[in-house]
Scaffold this motif. Structure first.
Motif, PDB file in Angstrom:
ATOM      1  N   LEU A 115      14.679  32.414  66.261  1.00 46.10           N
ATOM      2  CA  LEU A 115      14.936  31.099  66.843  1.00 46.10           C
ATOM      3  C   LEU A 115      14.108  30.034  66.127  1.00 46.10           C
ATOM      4  O   LEU A 115      14.612  28.970  65.754  1.00 46.10           O
ATOM      5  CB  LEU A 115      14.576  31.161  68.330  1.00 46.10           C
ATOM      6  N   GLY A 116      12.830  30.350  65.910  1.00 43.83           N
ATOM      7  CA  GLY A 116      11.953  29.421  65.202  1.00 43.83           C
ATOM      8  C   GLY A 116      12.473  29.151  63.799  1.00 43.83           C
ATOM      9  O   GLY A 116      12.497  28.005  63.334  1.00 43.83           O
ATOM     10  N   PHE A 117      12.933  30.197  63.145  1.00 41.12           N
ATOM     11  CA  PHE A 117      13.474  30.056  61.793  1.00 41.12           C
ATOM     12  C   PHE A 117      14.677  29.107  61.798  1.00 41.12           C
ATOM     13  O   PHE A 117      14.792  28.220  60.947  1.00 41.12           O
ATOM     14  CB  PHE A 117      13.875  31.428  61.272  1.00 41.12           C
ATOM     15  N   LEU A 151      20.462  24.668  67.814  1.00 39.66           N
ATOM     16  CA  LEU A 151      20.186  25.947  68.467  1.00 39.66           C
ATOM     17  C   LEU A 151      21.318  26.393  69.373  1.00 39.66           C
ATOM     18  O   LEU A 151      21.669  27.574  69.427  1.00 39.66           O
ATOM     19  CB  LEU A 151      18.896  25.826  69.273  1.00 39.66           C
ATOM     20  N   LEU A 188      13.743  36.118  55.672  1.00 41.23           N
ATOM     21  CA  LEU A 188      13.311  36.064  57.063  1.00 41.23           C
ATOM     22  C   LEU A 188      13.092  37.476  57.609  1.00 41.23           C
ATOM     23  O   LEU A 188      12.123  37.738  58.316  1.00 41.23           O
ATOM     24  CB  LEU A 188      14.370  35.347  57.914  1.00 41.23           C
ATOM     25  N   ILE A 245      15.276  21.426  60.805  1.00 42.12           N
ATOM     26  CA  ILE A 245      14.337  20.337  60.545  1.00 42.12           C
ATOM     27  C   ILE A 245      14.324  19.989  59.056  1.00 42.12           C
ATOM     28  O   ILE A 245      14.316  18.821  58.667  1.00 42.12           O
ATOM     29  CB  ILE A 245      12.917  20.714  61.040  1.00 42.12           C
ATOM     30  N   PHE A 246      14.375  21.024  58.224  1.00 38.62           N
ATOM     31  CA  PHE A 246      14.401  20.767  56.783  1.00 38.62           C
ATOM     32  C   PHE A 246      15.683  20.045  56.376  1.00 38.62           C
ATOM     33  O   PHE A 246      15.652  19.114  55.583  1.00 38.62           O
ATOM     34  CB  PHE A 246      14.227  22.069  55.998  1.00 38.62           C
ATOM     35  N   GLU A 295      15.289  26.725  63.804  1.00 36.50           N
ATOM     36  CA  GLU A 295      14.820  25.352  63.984  1.00 36.50           C
ATOM     37  C   GLU A 295      14.208  24.805  62.694  1.00 36.50           C
ATOM     38  O   GLU A 295      14.398  23.650  62.346  1.00 36.50           O
ATOM     39  CB  GLU A 295      13.795  25.291  65.122  1.00 36.50           C
ATOM     40  N   ILE A 296      13.462  25.654  61.999  1.00 38.75           N
ATOM     41  CA  ILE A 296      12.844  25.200  60.750  1.00 38.75           C
ATOM     42  C   ILE A 296      13.926  24.765  59.764  1.00 38.75           C
ATOM     43  O   ILE A 296      13.838  23.697  59.148  1.00 38.75           O
ATOM     44  CB  ILE A 296      11.977  26.325  60.125  1.00 38.75           C
ATOM     45  N   GLN A 300      14.023  13.137  51.480  1.00 38.01           N
ATOM     46  CA  GLN A 300      12.822  12.530  50.910  1.00 38.01           C
ATOM     47  C   GLN A 300      11.972  13.608  50.283  1.00 38.01           C
ATOM     48  O   GLN A 300      11.920  14.707  50.811  1.00 38.01           O
ATOM     49  CB  GLN A 300      11.986  11.872  52.015  1.00 38.01           C
ATOM     50  N   PRO A 301      11.283  13.440  49.250  1.00 37.29           N
ATOM     51  CA  PRO A 301      11.320  12.288  48.347  1.00 37.29           C
ATOM     52  C   PRO A 301      12.541  12.347  47.419  1.00 37.29           C
ATOM     53  O   PRO A 301      12.920  11.336  46.866  1.00 37.29           O
ATOM     54  CB  PRO A 301      10.040  12.448  47.533  1.00 37.29           C
ATOM     55  N   VAL A 302      13.112  13.525  47.266  1.00 39.88           N
ATOM     56  CA  VAL A 302      14.328  13.633  46.465  1.00 39.88           C
ATOM     57  C   VAL A 302      15.458  13.889  47.451  1.00 39.88           C
ATOM     58  O   VAL A 302      15.322  14.734  48.338  1.00 39.88           O
ATOM     59  CB  VAL A 302      14.233  14.810  45.472  1.00 39.88           C
ATOM     60  N   ASN A 305      15.358  16.487  57.046  1.00 37.06           N
ATOM     61  CA  ASN A 305      14.319  15.711  56.376  1.00 37.06           C
ATOM     62  C   ASN A 305      14.316  15.819  54.867  1.00 37.06           C
ATOM     63  O   ASN A 305      13.559  15.120  54.205  1.00 37.06           O
ATOM     64  CB  ASN A 305      12.945  16.122  56.911  1.00 37.06           C
ATOM     65  N   LEU A 306      15.127  16.698  54.311  1.00 39.82           N
ATOM     66  CA  LEU A 306      15.096  16.868  52.865  1.00 39.82           C
ATOM     67  C   LEU A 306      15.861  15.758  52.144  1.00 39.82           C
ATOM     68  O   LEU A 306      16.507  15.989  51.139  1.00 39.82           O
ATOM     69  CB  LEU A 306      15.646  18.244  52.468  1.00 39.82           C
TER      70      LEU A 306
END
Lengths: 334, 357, 271
Positions: free
Chosen positions: B130-132, B266, B113, B138-139, B134-135, B145-147, B142-143
């Protein structure tokens, strides 16, 4: 191509809202080089105030056309948000105008938290369903009966945004106040020496940004049919990304950045699943083939990554072109 | 080279004082257990936040870089521990292997980063971090799927506790007639680590590296002209802060036994930043005080605000958590307006923050 | 500073060849060439806007030249970052003093030792013997340098609390702490009174005697003519003269650049 067209329409709608919020960031940044971190919260307050008014009018069975009810909500929200913007500037930013950059950013974060939790106390901890006073009507854009559509709400949002942008541009480039704002942005000391009351000009900038934010809040509430005390954070961050994408401090940039970001997000959300669909590679692996054959969607990144696009755009722009698409070189004041 | 504590003036008194403080810290968990076992747990979490605040202090206080996504490194460390010591993947590595791995992965994220973004001006850096943050969240969400890597919003459960041989930090042992419960054992472990981290922080500050950070914070152009590789030094601060966060995250996983993305939102980043700001950027002791104050605030509020509202209004109008957040927002604003250098400011930082007003 | 003072030799320490730099429509430097010999005090003068500071900034890595090359100490010095320039042995001061204003004077100089010392993160954390020794050496050397420039009595005062002249001296001490082969000073006498300038002159001569070559940008003609072995004169980004002080001040091009006409350059006191 219809999905594409549909996503463009959705993106333009979303982008118009981003653009209006981004204008709030960019105006403030342009004039005092401050990231008004609490601007997203102003938008949220706008949505909430309008929510209360609309609910009250609907509840009272007011004999008004639907559009008029929403407008009443917006008209109530505008002065409230203007007042919030004014107060933010007066209380938390003005005393720190000469402090190092970190200081106003930290007060802004504090204000953001205060506004969020006050809103939570006043309204609700839970998402509020925005009354759908305007009956959504879809119009086909193409001759295809199953093709892309645009709703009356989307049309209203886009038209309203265009009006606001035109109005703001006129204000900044055609009026005395606009000249004073641009002069203050160039050089506060000199503007002051020329007889411009810079405190007033800066306060008015916050007021105008607040007014724009409130309208954006009403648009978001009406479009998504929901309002929440935390809705301002992500929206604000995306709008800020849009402002940076267009070139922060630049009005046309904020508009362009907003629209582009809206479209990027809509297309991203619409296509990322297809692009990263692993079933295209089913022949590579038996296990994968088996999963795909069972009807499962084996997708690397689904549309639930929608919110990531704005941040990626933000980081990429800041790293490769910090001045944005239309911006001048950002001078380092520090 | 300054000593950790100035013992020249009244050596005996100082040593007696230190001994008393030490004794108090050793006796603390038993005193707390008397009030309620929950308090030991709360204290442990508070110490973890002290770790985090000290880690962020390296970045914000020493090097002057505003990082609003710090909790992401905590998350990375926590997930590294959770995935390598739980039934989720069926891997059960010992903690002395995982904690360094977690620190290294967090450090790698810090460098990834930092490398492209550290040339950005302070406020842009804040937004990018801050964006990092959040990313990363989010990961994590959501991680699945698919594994299934992170198990999504459900989080990872049944994480192994710290364990040395057969000695587990989760079980209760009786020693010399005293019951050492899991939290009490963790408390002592954390206390030792805390001591080490404080010493490391103080030593870093008063070293060639610490001076280089100070120089960058004061005047980057002059620092570069003095031959300081500002990019590498900033990256170093970022990487060190990230590693601290990673270690704290690993310990969090082990202590809680369960983690989910909910713990790494956050507001947690902002909370840690507030601890640093409240205590006094750049001052190790100030940051510790800030972290303890803000960690205990919700508990104190729970025991004061609730009964007070019940007595006054007959019901609860505003939950203590909300009041805590409001206080916390006001603290940030008021501190910046009236005491920008924090409660216990570092001498240098105070001058810096006040001189330009 | 203990090295024996070498006499000014013929071999150049720093050579610039055809240095050009353009800012928008302004040609700040065009085809400037010069040589600074080891052991001399080399003056860089010119009217306001002549390109002195641009040359300085191009040399010290703040800007990259559009054309031209520098050779320093037998090796090319091109496209280096400011910190790499310092590493190579060119230390500078700033026209508008840039000290670490909120740090004590001693610490300012200790920061200057950064580039010549090694302790890393692990050394700092473990404080092994080598680190402790290095730390002591840094402090000792920094204090010596404060004594050398004459501000040792203010070692523990914040840089910004020092008197103006002392700040200038502190900045020189900080630059010397990087063990430079070439010390580049940007208007060190600006804002000084006559007494302060005199003691600055003595300091510069002492630094040179102790083996450090000096590049001096200065507006104070008297100081330049008194202290510099050779002088480079720039005007509108071009070199208009180079040579000893005596030769340069009689050069008609120099006189006309400074006075805008064919008037004798009145330099009373310029020996």
């Amino acid at each position: 191509m219809d999905i594409f067209l549909q996503q463009i329409i959705n993106g333009l709608t979303l982008g118009s809202v981003y653009a209006i919020v981004a204008l709030g960031y960019t105006m403030v940044y342009g004039i005092i080089q401050l990231i008004n971190f609490a601007h997203g919260e102003v938008v949220m307050i706008g949505a909430m105030v309008a929510y209360s008014v609309i609910v009250a009018l609907v509840g009272a069975g007011a004999p008004l056309p639907p559009l008029a009810i929403v407008l009443c909500g917006a008209l109530a929200a505008i002065p409230v948000c203007m007042a919030v913007g004014f107060t933010l500037e007066r209380v938390a930013y003005r005393p720190l105008r000469r402090a190092p950059r970190l200081a106003p950013l930290i007060t802004a974060i504090g204000l953001s938290i205060i506004l969020q939790h006050l809103a939570m106390i006043v309204w609700s901890r839970n998402p509020l369903p925005y009354p759908q006073v305007i009956q959504s009507v879809s119009y086909h854009v193409t001759g295809n009966p199953n093709g892309a559509t645009i709703t009356n709400v989307q049309i209203a949002i886009i038209c309203m945004s265009v009006l606001l942008m035109a109005g703001l541009t006129t204000l900044v480039y055609r009026t005395k106040l606009g000249i004073a704002m641009r002069a203050t942005a160039q050089n506060q000391q000199v503007a002051g020496l020329m007889g411009i009351d810079i405190n007033k000009v800066i306060a008015l900038t916050f007021v105008i940004a607040g007014g724009l934010g409130s309208v954006a809040g009403v648009m978001v509430g009406t479009y998504y049919g929901i309002a929440h005390y935390q809705m301002g954070f992500l929206l604000g961050l995306k709008a800020f990304s849009a402002a940076v994408l267009g070139g922060i401090g630049n009005l046309a940039g904020a508009m362009l950045g907003g629209l582009l970001l809206g479209i990027i997000e809509a297309l991203g959300a619409g296509y990322v699943g297809d692009i990263t669909d692993l079933c295209r590679f089913a022949s590579w692996s038996d296990a994968l083939a088996a999963r795909c054959a069972s009807g499962e969607h084996v997708v690397l990144f689904g549309s639930n990554y929608q919110d990531v696009f704005a941040f990626i755009v933000l980081i990429v722009v800041l790293v490769f072109r910090p001045s944005g698409l239309l911006g001048e070189r950002v001078s380092d004041r520090a | 080279m300054r000593a950790l504590v100035d013992t020249k003036g009244h050596p005996v008194l100082v040593w007696v004082g230190l001994a008393l403080v030490g004794l108090a810290l050793v006796a603390l968990p038993f005193a707390l257990a008397g009030i309620g076992t929950a308090w030991v747990r709360i204290t442990n979490l508070a110490i973890l936040f002290v770790f985090l605040a000290l880690g962020l202090n390296i970045v914000v206080g020493f090097a002057g870089l505003l990082d609003l996504g710090y909790i992401a490194f905590y998350a990375v460390g926590a997930y590294a521990y959770a995935l390598l010591a739980s039934p989720h993947f069926g891997i059960h590595l010992p903690f002395w292997v995982i904690l360094p791995i977690g620190a290294a992965i967090a450090c790698l994220f810090g460098v990834l980063l930092g490398a492209p973004t550290l040339k950005l001006r302070g406020d842009y850096l804040a937004i990018v971090t801050l964006g990092f943050g959040e990313i990363v969240r989010i990961f994590l969400n959501n991680l699945s799927q698919p594994v299934n890597i992170t198990n999504g919003p459900q989080g990872v459960t049944l994480i192994d506790p710290l364990r040395i041989g057969t000695f587990s930090f989760r079980d209760t042992d009786t020693f010399a007639g005293l019951a050492f419960t899991g939290p009490v054992k963790y408390y002592y472990f954390l206390l030792v680590v805390l001591l080490a981290i404080i010493v490391i922080n103080l030593r870093l500050q008063d070293s060639r590296i610490g001076r280089a950070w100070e120089a960058i914070r004061e005047d980057e152009v002059a620092a570069r002209a003095m031959g300081i590789n500002t990019r590498n030094m900033k990256l170093l601060a970022f990487a060190m802060g990230a590693s601290f966060g990673g270690i704290a995250g690993g310990m969090f996983s082990a202590m809680q036994g369960f983690i989910s993305p909910e713990s790494f939102i956050l507001i947690e980043s902002i909370m840690v930043l507030a601890m640093v700001v409240l205590g006094g950027m750049g001052n190790v002791w100030g940051v510790i005080v800030g972290a303890l104050l803000l960690s205990f605030a919700p508990e104190v509020l729970r025991y004061t605000v609730e009964p007070a509202q019940q007595a006054l209004f007959g019901r609860m109008l505003v939950e203590p958590e909300v009041i805590r957040m409001l206080l916390f927002g006001f603290a940030l604003v008021l501190m910046m307006l009236f005491r920008p250098a924090g409660l216990l400011p570092s001498a240098t930082r105070k001058r810096e923050l006040e001189v330009r007003r | 500073m203990s090295a024996p003072a070498p006499a000014a030799t013929r071999e150049p320490l720093l050579a610039g060849r055809g240095i050009s730099k353009r800012f928008g429509g302004v040609q700040a430097l065009s085809e400037v060439s010069f040589e600074i010999r080891a052991g001399e005090i080399y003056g860089l003068i010119g009217p306001n806007g002549a390109g002195k500071t641009s040359l300085f900034n191009v040399l010290t890595g703040i800007y990259t030249p559009d054309a031209g090359t520098f050779t320093f100490d037998g090796r090319p010095l091109n496209a280096l970052k400011p910190n790499e320039v310092a590493q190579r042995g060119i230390a500078r001061t700033f026209q508008n003093i840039r000290l670490f204003a909120n740090l004590p004077a001693l610490e300012n100089v200790m920061i200057g030792r950064h580039v010549r010392t090694r302790a890393g993160v692990f050394g700092a954390m473990l404080r092994d013997r080598r680190t402790r020794e290095e730390e002591r050496a840094i402090e000792r050397r920094a204090f010596e340098l404060l004594e050398y420039v004459g501000v040792a009595s203010r070692a523990n005062d914040l840089a910004r609390h020092l008197a103006y002249g002392d700040q200038r001296r502190l900045e020189i001490a900080r630059a010397l702490a990087t063990d430079p082969k070439l010390l580049a000073l940007d208007e060190p006498a600006a804002g000084m009174n006559a007494t302060e300038t005199d003691s600055l002159k003595a300091l510069l001569e002492r630094i040179r005697r102790d083996g450090t070559t000096i590049l001096l940008i200065e507006h104070d003609m008297k100081l330049v003519m008194n202290v510099c072995d050779r002088v480079l004169v720039l005007d509108y980004g071009k070199k208009i003269a180079e040579g000893t002080a005596e030769v340069v001040q009689k050069d008609p091009a120099v006189i006309s650049a400074y006075l805008g006409g064919d008037v004798a350059l009145n330099l009373k006191g310029a020996a």
